[in-house]
Scaffold this motif. Sequence first.
Motif, mmCIF file in Angstrom:
data_model
loop_
_atom_site.group_PDB
_atom_site.id
_atom_site.type_symbol
_atom_site.label_atom_id
_atom_site.label_comp_id
_atom_site.label_asym_id
_atom_site.label_seq_id
_atom_site.Cartn_x
_atom_site.Cartn_y
_atom_site.Cartn_z
ATOM 1 N N THR A 11 -4.683 31.394 -47.268
ATOM 2 C CA THR A 11 -5.451 32.120 -48.291
ATOM 3 C C THR A 11 -4.716 33.230 -49.004
ATOM 4 O O THR A 11 -5.120 33.653 -50.083
ATOM 5 N N SER A 12 -3.587 33.727 -48.421
ATOM 6 C CA SER A 12 -3.012 34.925 -49.061
ATOM 7 C C SER A 12 -1.594 34.716 -49.595
ATOM 8 O O SER A 12 -0.871 35.666 -49.833
ATOM 9 N N ARG A 13 -1.175 33.460 -49.820
ATOM 10 C CA ARG A 13 0.146 33.256 -50.418
ATOM 11 C C ARG A 13 0.041 33.350 -51.938
ATOM 12 O O ARG A 13 -0.947 32.906 -52.527
ATOM 13 N N TYR A 14 1.088 33.899 -52.556
ATOM 14 C CA TYR A 14 1.180 33.986 -54.017
ATOM 15 C C TYR A 14 -0.096 34.484 -54.667
ATOM 16 O O TYR A 14 -0.564 33.911 -55.648
ATOM 17 N N LEU A 15 -0.668 35.546 -54.136
ATOM 18 C CA LEU A 15 -1.855 36.111 -54.768
ATOM 19 C C LEU A 15 -1.435 36.951 -55.967
ATOM 20 O O LEU A 15 -0.439 37.672 -55.918
ATOM 21 N N GLN A 16 -2.203 36.842 -57.056
ATOM 22 C CA GLN A 16 -1.916 37.637 -58.246
ATOM 23 C C GLN A 16 -2.179 39.110 -57.955
ATOM 24 O O GLN A 16 -2.916 39.436 -57.032
ATOM 25 N N PRO A 17 -1.563 40.026 -58.751
ATOM 26 C CA PRO A 17 -1.861 41.445 -58.563
ATOM 27 C C PRO A 17 -3.356 41.708 -58.640
ATOM 28 O O PRO A 17 -4.043 41.155 -59.500
ATOM 29 N N SER A 18 -3.841 42.496 -57.716
ATOM 30 C CA SER A 18 -5.268 42.809 -57.657
ATOM 31 C C SER A 18 -5.404 44.223 -57.092
ATOM 32 O O SER A 18 -4.406 44.883 -56.820
ATOM 33 N N MET A 19 -6.615 44.691 -56.896
ATOM 34 C CA MET A 19 -6.814 46.021 -56.336
ATOM 35 C C MET A 19 -6.238 46.112 -54.927
ATOM 36 O O MET A 19 -5.595 47.093 -54.569
ATOM 37 N N ASP A 20 -6.440 45.054 -54.141
ATOM 38 C CA ASP A 20 -5.966 45.070 -52.752
ATOM 39 C C ASP A 20 -4.451 44.942 -52.683
ATOM 40 O O ASP A 20 -3.795 45.583 -51.884
ATOM 41 N N HIS A 21 -3.894 44.075 -53.524
ATOM 42 C CA HIS A 21 -2.441 43.891 -53.595
ATOM 43 C C HIS A 21 -1.990 44.216 -55.013
ATOM 44 O O HIS A 21 -1.928 43.318 -55.854
ATOM 45 N N PRO A 22 -1.643 45.515 -55.320
ATOM 46 C CA PRO A 22 -1.335 45.899 -56.713
ATOM 47 C C PRO A 22 -0.209 45.070 -57.323
ATOM 48 O O PRO A 22 -0.203 44.812 -58.522
ATOM 49 N N PHE A 23 0.774 44.667 -56.522
ATOM 50 C CA PHE A 23 1.892 43.871 -57.041
ATOM 51 C C PHE A 23 1.801 42.416 -56.559
ATOM 52 O O PHE A 23 2.782 41.685 -56.584
ATOM 53 N N GLY A 24 0.647 41.995 -56.080
ATOM 54 C CA GLY A 24 0.486 40.622 -55.611
ATOM 55 C C GLY A 24 1.085 40.400 -54.227
ATOM 56 O O GLY A 24 1.461 41.342 -53.530
ATOM 57 N N THR A 25 1.191 39.105 -53.828
ATOM 58 C CA THR A 25 1.805 38.780 -52.543
ATOM 59 C C THR A 25 2.876 37.725 -52.742
ATOM 60 O O THR A 25 2.936 37.077 -53.783
ATOM 61 N N ASP A 26 3.755 37.562 -51.724
ATOM 62 C CA ASP A 26 4.819 36.566 -51.839
ATOM 63 C C ASP A 26 4.478 35.298 -51.051
ATOM 64 O O ASP A 26 3.340 35.104 -50.619
ATOM 65 N N LYS A 27 5.480 34.444 -50.824
ATOM 66 C CA LYS A 27 5.199 33.137 -50.237
ATOM 67 C C LYS A 27 4.743 33.213 -48.788
ATOM 68 O O LYS A 27 4.185 32.256 -48.256
ATOM 69 N N PHE A 28 4.987 34.362 -48.113
ATOM 70 C CA PHE A 28 4.480 34.520 -46.745
ATOM 71 C C PHE A 28 3.177 35.322 -46.722
ATOM 72 O O PHE A 28 2.697 35.711 -45.671
ATOM 73 N N GLY A 29 2.671 35.642 -47.908
ATOM 74 C CA GLY A 29 1.449 36.425 -47.962
ATOM 75 C C GLY A 29 1.675 37.906 -47.717
ATOM 76 O O GLY A 29 0.746 38.649 -47.427
ATOM 77 N N ARG A 30 2.981 38.344 -47.830
ATOM 78 C CA ARG A 30 3.259 39.774 -47.631
ATOM 79 C C ARG A 30 2.947 40.548 -48.901
ATOM 80 O O ARG A 30 3.127 40.040 -50.012
ATOM 81 N N ASP A 31 2.498 41.798 -48.704
ATOM 82 C CA ASP A 31 2.133 42.640 -49.835
ATOM 83 C C ASP A 31 3.394 43.126 -50.564
ATOM 84 O O ASP A 31 4.195 43.884 -49.995
ATOM 85 N N VAL A 32 3.603 42.706 -51.826
ATOM 86 C CA VAL A 32 4.829 43.049 -52.563
ATOM 87 C C VAL A 32 4.929 44.555 -52.809
ATOM 88 O O VAL A 32 6.009 45.142 -52.732
ATOM 89 N N PHE A 33 3.769 45.211 -53.060
ATOM 90 C CA PHE A 33 3.778 46.657 -53.299
ATOM 91 C C PHE A 33 4.374 47.400 -52.099
ATOM 92 O O PHE A 33 5.282 48.219 -52.238
ATOM 93 N N SER A 34 3.895 47.049 -50.911
ATOM 94 C CA SER A 34 4.410 47.693 -49.697
ATOM 95 C C SER A 34 5.900 47.405 -49.539
ATOM 96 O O SER A 34 6.682 48.283 -49.161
ATOM 97 N N ARG A 35 6.279 46.160 -49.855
ATOM 98 C CA ARG A 35 7.687 45.794 -49.705
ATOM 99 C C ARG A 35 8.581 46.532 -50.700
ATOM 100 O O ARG A 35 9.695 46.939 -50.366
ATOM 101 N N VAL A 36 8.075 46.703 -51.940
ATOM 102 C CA VAL A 36 8.871 47.411 -52.943
ATOM 103 C C VAL A 36 9.075 48.873 -52.514
ATOM 104 O O VAL A 36 10.177 49.413 -52.624
ATOM 105 N N LEU A 37 8.003 49.492 -51.993
ATOM 106 C CA LEU A 37 8.137 50.881 -51.568
ATOM 107 C C LEU A 37 9.095 51.013 -50.389
ATOM 108 O O LEU A 37 9.968 51.882 -50.355
ATOM 109 N N GLN A 38 8.953 50.091 -49.424
ATOM 110 C CA GLN A 38 9.845 50.150 -48.268
ATOM 111 C C GLN A 38 11.291 49.874 -48.687
ATOM 112 O O GLN A 38 12.227 50.519 -48.223
ATOM 113 N N GLY A 39 11.441 48.894 -49.603
ATOM 114 C CA GLY A 39 12.773 48.575 -50.123
ATOM 115 C C GLY A 39 13.377 49.767 -50.837
ATOM 116 O O GLY A 39 14.574 50.052 -50.718
#
Lengths: 298, 297
Positions: free
Chosen positions: A69-97
Amino acid sequence: MGRNPTIQQSSNPAIQYSNTHNTPTIGRRFRKKPLAAAGLLGIALLALLCFGSDIFARHDPNAHGDLLTSRYLQPSMDHPFGTDKFGRDVFSRVLQGGKISLTIAFCVVTLAMTLGLLYGTVSGYFGGWVDAAMMRFLDFFLAFPAIFLILTIVAVFDLNHWYLIPILGLTGWMEAARIVRTEVLSLKERDFILAAKCLGFSHVRILSRHIVPNCLTPLFVAATLKVAEVVLLESALSFLGVGVQPPTASWGSIINDGRGVLLRAWWISTFPGAFIVWSVVSFNLVSDGLQQAFSPDR
Amino acid sequence: MALLRVENLTKRFAARHSIFGGGCSRTVVEEVSLEIRAGECLALVGETGSGKSTLGKCLVRLLRADAGSIVYDGRDLCRLSEKEFRPLRQKFQMIFQNPAQALNPRQSVADCLAEVMKVHRRCSNGELPHRVNELLVLVGLNESFAGRLPHELSGGQRQRVAIARSLAAEPVFVVADEPTSSLDAAIKRQILDLLQDLRQRLGLTVLLISHDLAAVGRIADRIAVMQHGRLVEVAPTESLFRAPSHPYTRLLLESALRNFKVGGENVTVIDEPGVTCRIVREDQVAEDRDSKFVAGD
């Protein structure tokens, strides 16, 4: 008649000067440049976001989501930058990166500038054959393609991303050394250095008190530019897969993750890319502003 | 009594470097012999490139002479090693031509003066601020200048600070290398007067390097004239102005006077060389110009 009597008067008049003028401080002059101030604000915001990622990011950057259910999700309130192929939150990853990218960049620049400052001052100040030998050694370093050296080292020795700091630092000090050397060459001909020699100051004192403080300005400017350069270099290395290793995120590696699905899930590569642009532009603007603010007499 | 006895001093500069050897050198100061008396103000004049600055730098050992000797207190300064010279270093100071470059742009006036006294352990840390103020007052400034950076000072004020800095080392011999050439006429006069005043009060020996014969005439006890690296004439100021023996001295004197005449309309220029004015009227060579000077007076 004709001759001004006041000039003839006393041989050494005690002149009273008033201290009325107020010269603007470096800070005040810096703030007068709106672009530079914007750059500084940009860096501050970026640092706040990245280093406060525990507060701002609501997901664990490395936690896999539900693969159905959570792979490649478009940007939304819950995931501001969407999710990637493992369903990871891109916003969190960008900040950590960003935290990793900026830390590496900061450490690399500090290392490179320190090395460059030492090398450049010694080479410029002592001159002669010392200078000639040191500059040829530097040319050798410059001629060496750093990126291939890094690729080789990382490929041969299986290293984690903190090893990027000494590697990038040891291959990035030459520009700073050249800038400092040029500055020292012109400084050491100035009368105040001759005066310092005449007053019997030691080489160490002349270098540390009179030469180094006066060549810091171009060095700071070079340093801000270098930060931008190292962020890009680290991203490039991570994009190539030899920098920060998965699952740890860095801006380059996130872009790499989204490369194959750029048309289907544009958000994965776009947002870290935007953060790179944000940081590079900010550091360049600050560098520009510093250059102007740091020259008191111009 | 001679403070320094200079004998056959020669300084060459390598004009061309070649890794294959050879190359040639240019002799800038050639066989200069000169006696500098304790407490006098000796002016060294000559055109640009005549080697006066180089000679000055050799005398304070900013440059090492290639040959000859400089005897001070029974010792030849040219023979001393760096280490042997170190205790004497502070006794020989120099004031530079361009006040814009003479001070560290990032060091306040107080720090600049205090640094010298700290290095030479002239006084305790508690006394430093007091000594700094004393020095500032000595050169005609006051304590309000202590916190300023060089770019907040005018050219004349910077030159005063530079003079104060050299005095902080408590020298016996000061070489002033064209200390006024980048200052305007009124300030020029003040700085020369200051040097004269300090020399008398502190018992300094001053070598005043200048290309302006008229300006130095007012304060120098003796004048040495240099041409192409050689000393052509050394004489007391009065007699040099009255009866210059070398043709080059006569030429310099003539040109100094010509400048003088051109500026005849200008009050500040007339004010400059008071001595020249008087002496020229006594000088028969310049008799024809006499009337013009009287009109200016």
